[in-house]
Design an enzyme around this catalytic site. Structure first.
Site, short mmCIF file in Angstrom:
data_model
loop_
_atom_site.label_atom_id
_atom_site.label_comp_id
_atom_site.label_asym_id
_atom_site.label_seq_id
_atom_site.Cartn_x
_atom_site.Cartn_y
_atom_site.Cartn_z
N CYS A 263 29.39 29.48 32.50
CA CYS A 263 30.92 29.76 32.94
C CYS A 263 30.38 29.72 34.90
CB CYS A 263 30.67 31.82 33.54
SG CYS A 263 30.76 32.15 32.20
N HIS B 108 33.20 34.42 39.78
CA HIS B 108 33.56 34.51 38.78
C HIS B 108 33.69 35.47 37.58
CE1 HIS B 108 33.01 33.84 33.98
NE2 HIS B 108 31.72 34.66 33.99
N ASN C 224 37.66 37.28 30.74
CA ASN C 224 36.05 36.31 31.13
C ASN C 224 37.06 35.47 30.27
OD1 ASN C 224 33.98 35.12 31.94
ND2 ASN C 224 32.76 36.05 30.80
#
Ligand code: UT7
Length: 341
Positions: free
Chosen positions: A124, A265, A295
């Site tokens: 990520c 993020h 996500n």
């Protein structure tokens, strides 16, 4: 001396984001769809994560396909052609295959005939890391136009029988073209990154690499899917997103008041808001689009930047803080002044 001041000692070649574009596949997987697959509920997912839906590829669509769409549009918006690109960096944990790299596949698909490139694996944090590597290549004079892509097809490594992970992730891609800023006050100002490899087991795909090559056993044991200790990752993310933001702001003598936008993020609404509170960013300066995309790993930050642009919240001259925490653990932050009209 600050990294952002170092340029002052030599002719300034300030790297800048010249353009941004994103792409998500059209098909959606809603919380209602997931209720039919596993023992979960829209209420639980919304309350614990903030996610309502996510975009998912059709079979046969790979990371390079999403990356290609975002890349071509970013290049067009920069007023360039693929021939102008010197370097392609693709941040991803879901490459089309282990090798060749997705950067090579994208280079061929978009016809960037002069470019070299490579993949960057930081989960990520891949976008913040790739942005840093690309911008340093521009600053050093080693490249003039760098295509930085964050793209993942998370649905290819998600176990849709595991309710603790399958509700979280989606597919998507974002691309930026980096160049040399005409105005040295605009562009990438500083970065701060860190890894903590002791966190590896908390979020990983256990098999398919050199340690545990694919076998009947690894398939039977479902080891080719992402596994996560959600609470361990959550605690690490809350603490370290806040920490790294505080460090980069302090080093640049920037207060939360001076920041125009916080783009983190997008893993969990609660993680983003706790980091925002820690550094004193009010909700109206925080971008959250997890509700629509989930996500998307390497793609969340460009997708969030794009949401900010589309909703009129990101304008030329704005001071923006990017932050990420991901598998590894990897932690990243980038401070920049937005340069696109
Ligand atoms: O981008 C990479 C980094 N990843 C992250 O940052 C993710 C970090 N972790 C998280 O965001 C959160 O830990 C999760 C969203 C994954 C989980 O939320 P949580 O509040 O930490 O829940 P939990 O793991 O403590 O589970 C609470 C309960 C458990 O049931 P019991 O043991 O209390 O009976 C779980 O079994 O919720 C249960 N549960 C679910 N229930 C309904 C777990 N997943 C689900 C689900 N639907 N999908």
């Amino acid at each position: 001396m600050l990294r952002s001041q170092l340029a002052g000692a030599m002719p300034i070649r300030r790297p800048v984001i010249r353009s941004l574009a994103t792409y998500v596949p059209p098909r959606q997987l809603t919380n209602a769809d997931l209720e039919k697959l596993v023992d979960t509920s829209d209420e639980w997912i919304m309350q614990r994560t903030g996610i309502r839906t996510r975009h998912i590829v059709d079979p046969g669509v790979a990371t390079s396909d999403l990356a290609k769409e975002a890349a071509l549009e970013a290049i067009r918006r920069a007023g360039l052609t693929p021939h102008d690109i010197d370097l392609i960096i693709v941040g991803t944990v879901t490459p089309d295959m282990l090798f060749p790299s997705t950067a090579c596949l994208v280079q061929h698909k978009i016809g960037a005939t002069r470019a070299w490139g490579f993949d960057l694996s930081a989960a990520c944090s891949a976008f913040t890391y790739a942005l840093t590597v690309g911008s340093q290549m521009v600053a050093a004079g080693a490249a003039t136009h760098v295509l930085v892509i964050g793209a993942d097809v998370m649905s290819s490594i998600i176990d849709y029988t595991d309710r603790t992970t399958c509700v979280l992730f989606g597919d998507g891609a974002g691309a930026v073209v980096l160049g040399v800023s005409e105005d040295p006050t605009l562009g990438i100002l500083d970065f701060e990154h860190q890894v903590d490899g002791s966190g590896g087991p908390a979020l990983c795909m256990p098999a398919g690499g050199s340690l545990r090559p694919a076998s009947h056993e690894t398939v039977d044991q479902r080891l080719h899917y992402a596994r996560q200790d959600g609470q361990a990752v959550f605690k690490f993310a809350v603490r370290n997103t806040g920490d790294i933001c505080e460090r980069i702001l302090a080093r640049n003598h920037v207060t939360a008041d001076e920041l125009d936008l916080f783009v983190s993020h997008q893993a969990n609404r609660r993680i983003i808001m706790s980091a925002a509170e820690r550094i004193g960013m009010p909700e109206e300066k925080v971008v959250i689009n997890i509700e629509e995309f989930g996500n998307t790993t390497a793609a969340t930050i460009p997708l969030a930047l794009n949401t900010a642009v589309e909703t009129g919240r990101l304008k030329k001259g704005n001071l923006v803080l990017l932050a990420s925490v991901g598998a590894g653990f990897t932690v990243g932050s980038v401070l920049l002044r937005w340069a696109i009209d």
